[in-house]
Design a protein around this motif. Structure first.
Motif, PDB file in Angstrom:
ATOM      1  N   MET A   1       0.919  -1.199  -0.119  1.00  0.00           N
ATOM      2  CA  MET A   1       0.209  -0.007   0.160  1.00  0.00           C
ATOM      3  C   MET A   1       0.867   1.274   0.029  1.00  0.00           C
ATOM      4  SD  MET A   1      -2.865  -1.091   2.833  1.00  0.00           S
ATOM      5  CE  MET A   1      -1.862  -1.891   4.088  1.00  0.00           C
ATOM      6  N   LYS A   2       0.338   2.221  -0.569  1.00  0.00           N
ATOM      7  CA  LYS A   2       1.163   3.358  -0.578  1.00  0.00           C
ATOM      8  C   LYS A   2       0.224   4.871  -0.153  1.00  0.00           C
ATOM      9  CE  LYS A   2       3.411   4.903  -4.233  1.00  0.00           C
ATOM     10  NZ  LYS A   2       4.164   5.481  -5.247  1.00  0.00           N
ATOM     11  N   ARG A  27       4.295  -2.676   5.491  1.00  0.00           N
ATOM     12  CA  ARG A  27       3.298  -2.809   4.447  1.00  0.00           C
ATOM     13  C   ARG A  27       2.620  -1.435   3.846  1.00  0.00           C
ATOM     14  NH1 ARG A  27      -1.695  -5.887   6.939  1.00  0.00           N
ATOM     15  NH2 ARG A  27      -2.533  -5.550   4.813  1.00  0.00           N
ATOM     16  N   LEU A  56      -4.415   1.450  -2.190  1.00  0.00           N
ATOM     17  CA  LEU A  56      -4.560  -0.109  -1.966  1.00  0.00           C
ATOM     18  C   LEU A  56      -3.545  -0.652  -2.968  1.00  0.00           C
ATOM     19  CD1 LEU A  56      -8.144  -0.468  -0.642  1.00  0.00           C
ATOM     20  CD2 LEU A  56      -5.965   0.282   0.579  1.00  0.00           C
ATOM     21  N   ASP A  57      -3.429  -2.128  -2.695  1.00  0.00           N
ATOM     22  CA  ASP A  57      -2.538  -2.881  -3.470  1.00  0.00           C
ATOM     23  C   ASP A  57      -3.244  -3.272  -4.724  1.00  0.00           C
ATOM     24  OD1 ASP A  57      -0.597  -3.037  -1.572  1.00  0.00           O
ATOM     25  OD2 ASP A  57      -1.211  -4.849  -0.572  1.00  0.00           O
ATOM     26  N   ASP A  58      -4.715  -3.134  -4.912  1.00  0.00           N
ATOM     27  CA  ASP A  58      -5.453  -3.251  -6.195  1.00  0.00           C
ATOM     28  C   ASP A  58      -5.704  -2.124  -6.858  1.00  0.00           C
ATOM     29  OD1 ASP A  58      -7.258  -2.180  -4.541  1.00  0.00           O
ATOM     30  OD2 ASP A  58      -8.762  -3.718  -4.565  1.00  0.00           O
ATOM     31  N   GLN A  75      -7.161  -3.571   9.217  1.00  0.00           N
ATOM     32  CA  GLN A  75      -6.009  -4.446   8.842  1.00  0.00           C
ATOM     33  C   GLN A  75      -5.250  -5.539   9.763  1.00  0.00           C
ATOM     34  OE1 GLN A  75      -5.789  -5.136   5.243  1.00  0.00           O
ATOM     35  NE2 GLN A  75      -7.484  -3.969   5.547  1.00  0.00           N
TER      36      GLN A  75
END
Length: 194
Positions: A1-2, A27, A56-58, A75
Motif C-alpha cells: 500500500m502507498k 506494508r 491499496l494494493d489493487d 488490517q
C-alpha cells in the motif's frame, strides 16, 4: 500500500502515527506530495487533490484520514477501542483540525485579501471546541484510540502553527492528553516541519 502524505498536514500525521502504532510500516510506503502542486499520482488517486490518500494494493484509493484510519485498524484486527464516544471525540477533533487549517490558510494569504472576519470566526470556533473537548474527554480509559489521537494531532498542530496560542490555559485534561502522546515514538517520528 502507498500512503500519499504531506509532512506538515495534521490529517496525514494522524495516519502516519497509526501506521507506526499498528506495526504496518513494512506494508505501507509513504510518499510525500504537496497537494497544491497538483501531483499527477495524487490527482489520479484522489480527484479532490487532498492528502492523505491511501492507495491499496489493487489500485483503489481511500481518502479522508478517518476512513484511512478505520481501514488501517481493520488490517490488524481492530486493536483500538471504537465506540460512539470515541467517534464523537474523533469528529470534534476533526472539526478542530478543519478550523485550525482553514485559519492557517487564511492567514498566509496576501495581506490585501486576508479576511479578519474569517480569521476571528475560526479562532473563536477553535476556542469553543477546545472548551467543549476539555469537558468531553473526562477520564479516558486509554489514549490509544482514534478519538484521542485525533485530538492530540489537533493540539500539536496548534503548537506547530500557532505557538503564541495559550490553548493549555484552563484545559489541563487536553494538555495531559497531548503530553501522553508526545512521549510516544510514533508521535516523535511524525513531528511536522515546514
Amino acid at each position: 500500500m502507498k500512503l500519499i502524505i504531506s509532512i506538515p498536514s495534521p490529517y496525514s500525521r494522524k495516519c502516519r502515527v497509526m501506521v507506526r502504532e499498528l506495526g504496518l510500516g513494512e506494508r505501507v510506503e509513504e510518499a510525500e506530495s504537496h497537494p497544491f502542486d497538483d501531483d499527477p499520482e495524487l490527482l489520479k488517486a484522489n480527484p479532490l487533490g487532498r492528502v492523505p490518500c491511501l492507495i491499496l494494493d489493487d489500485g483503489q484509493a481511500l481518502t479522508e484520514s478517518a476512513v484511512i484510519a478505520d481501514y488501517l485498524c481493520e488490517q490488524v484486527g481492530n486493536p483500538w477501542p471504537r465506540d460512539w464516544n470515541d467517534r464523537r471525540l474523533e469528529a470534534l477533533g476533526n472539526g478542530l483540525l478543519d478550523l485550525s487549517v482553514a485559519r492557517r490558510v487564511e492567514m498566509v494569504r496576501d495581506e490585501g485579501i486576508q479576511s479578519a472576519y474569517w480569521i476571528g470566526r475560526r479562532e473563536r470556533g477553535i476556542m469553543r471546541a477546545l472548551d467543549q473537548l476539555e469537558a468531553a474527554i473526562g477520564t479516558l480509559a486509554t489514549t490509544l484510540a482514534q478519538g484521542p489521537l485525533t485530538l492530540a494531532v489537533a493540539l500539536s498542530y496548534l503548537d506547530f502553527r500557532y505557538p503564541e496560542s495559550d490553548w493549555r490555559s484552563g484545559r489541563p485534561r487536553l494538555a495531559s492528553l497531548l503530553e501522553a502522546w508526545e512521549e510516544r515514538l510514533s508521535f516523535a517520528q511524525t513531528r511536522p516541519v515546514g
